[in-house]
Write an enzyme that holds these catalytic residues in place. Structure first.
Site, PDB file in Angstrom:
ATOM      1  N   HIS A   1       0.829  -1.206   0.000  1.00 39.68           N
ATOM      2  CA  HIS A   1       0.000   0.000   0.000  1.00 39.68           C
ATOM      3  C   HIS A   1       0.858   1.247   0.000  1.00 39.68           C
ATOM      4  O   HIS A   1       2.065   1.214   0.145  1.00 39.68           O
ATOM      5  CB  HIS A   1      -0.980  -0.004   1.189  1.00 39.68           C
TER       6      HIS A   1
ATOM      7  N   CYS B   1       5.025   5.160   5.291  1.00 39.15           N
ATOM      8  CA  CYS B   1       3.866   4.558   4.611  1.00 39.15           C
ATOM      9  C   CYS B   1       3.424   5.384   3.411  1.00 39.15           C
ATOM     10  O   CYS B   1       2.539   4.969   2.665  1.00 39.15           O
ATOM     11  CB  CYS B   1       2.721   4.344   5.592  1.00 39.15           C
TER      12      CYS B   1
ATOM     13  N   HIS C   1       4.952  -0.153  -0.446  1.00 42.09           N
ATOM     14  CA  HIS C   1       5.716  -1.068   0.413  1.00 42.09           C
ATOM     15  C   HIS C   1       4.721  -2.073   0.963  1.00 42.09           C
ATOM     16  O   HIS C   1       3.511  -1.850   0.904  1.00 42.09           O
ATOM     17  CB  HIS C   1       6.404  -0.302   1.551  1.00 42.09           C
TER      18      HIS C   1
ATOM     19  N   HIS D   1       3.123  -4.993   3.865  1.00 43.51           N
ATOM     20  CA  HIS D   1       2.960  -5.398   5.258  1.00 43.51           C
ATOM     21  C   HIS D   1       2.486  -6.848   5.285  1.00 43.51           C
ATOM     22  O   HIS D   1       1.814  -7.309   4.358  1.00 43.51           O
ATOM     23  CB  HIS D   1       1.911  -4.550   5.978  1.00 43.51           C
TER      24      HIS D   1
ATOM     25  N   ASP E   1      -4.761 -10.827  -0.790  1.00 43.57           N
ATOM     26  CA  ASP E   1      -3.414 -11.372  -0.604  1.00 43.57           C
ATOM     27  C   ASP E   1      -2.554 -11.146  -1.847  1.00 43.57           C
ATOM     28  O   ASP E   1      -2.985 -11.416  -2.974  1.00 43.57           O
ATOM     29  CB  ASP E   1      -3.498 -12.875  -0.297  1.00 43.57           C
ATOM     30  N   HIS E   2      -1.335 -10.655  -1.613  1.00 39.49           N
ATOM     31  CA  HIS E   2      -0.378 -10.351  -2.678  1.00 39.49           C
ATOM     32  C   HIS E   2      -0.892  -9.308  -3.664  1.00 39.49           C
ATOM     33  O   HIS E   2      -0.497  -9.297  -4.828  1.00 39.49           O
ATOM     34  CB  HIS E   2       0.064 -11.621  -3.417  1.00 39.49           C
TER      35      HIS E   2
ATOM     36  N   GLU F   1      -1.293  -4.770  11.622  1.00 39.98           N
ATOM     37  CA  GLU F   1      -0.466  -4.337  10.497  1.00 39.98           C
ATOM     38  C   GLU F   1       1.004  -4.651  10.770  1.00 39.98           C
ATOM     39  O   GLU F   1       1.782  -4.927   9.865  1.00 39.98           O
ATOM     40  CB  GLU F   1      -0.630  -2.841  10.232  1.00 39.98           C
TER      41      GLU F   1
HETATM   42 NI    NI Z   1       2.519   0.960   5.537  1.00 38.10          NI
END
Ligand code: NI
Length: 136
Positions: free
Chosen positions: A15, A34, A40, A42, A80-81, A125
């Site tokens: 995100h 972020c 990047h 998580h 996911d992914h 997270e």
């Molecule tokens: Ni982040």
């Protein structure tokens, strides 16, 4: 007898937190790392809690296979992914913060779940940062 059954799940996603109407400097100031323009990832840990009455006939609250399948379809297959900003329609105009991701997961799982159950979404997270959303 009211009881809560929980099921754990996990997904990885990328995100970026930002507002298009803010400068890069302001985004960086408010959202820190972020807001990296190149995104990047998580590792999200999820706990889906279902609350209701035990069925006296079966002794079950919910068949956990049903809950497992709902989580697979509504969360894992869906997020996911993925790049949340670019690939998940709910985040087209909504910042994919852990708060907003928990709300979207709640809405998707709630819509698939029998409405006799109450739902609690706990979303990590990072190992130390998590939110809890109960639809209130
Ligand atoms: Ni982040």
């Amino acid at each position: 007898m009211r009881i809560t059954a929980n099921r754990k799940a996990h997904f990885n996603a990328a995100h970026r937190l930002y507002r298009a109407d803010w400068s890069d400097e302001k985004n960086s100031e408010i959202f820190g790392k972020c807001s990296n323009p190149n995104f990047h990832g998580h590792n999200y840990d999820l706990i889906v809690g279902v609350t209701g009455e035990i069925d006296p006939e079966t002794g079950y609250l919910i068949d956990l296979k049903i809950l497992k399948d709902i989580i697979k379809v509504e969360v894992e297959d869906y997020m996911d992914h993925k790049n949340l900003n670019l690939e998940v329609p709910e985040f087209k105009n909504l910042n994919p913060t852990v708060e907003n991701i928990a709300v979207i997961i709640y809405n998707r799982v709630k819509a698939a779940l029998d409405n006799r159950f109450e739902l609690t979404i706990t979303l990590y997270e990072t190992p130390r940062n998590y939110v809890i959303y109960k639809g209130e």
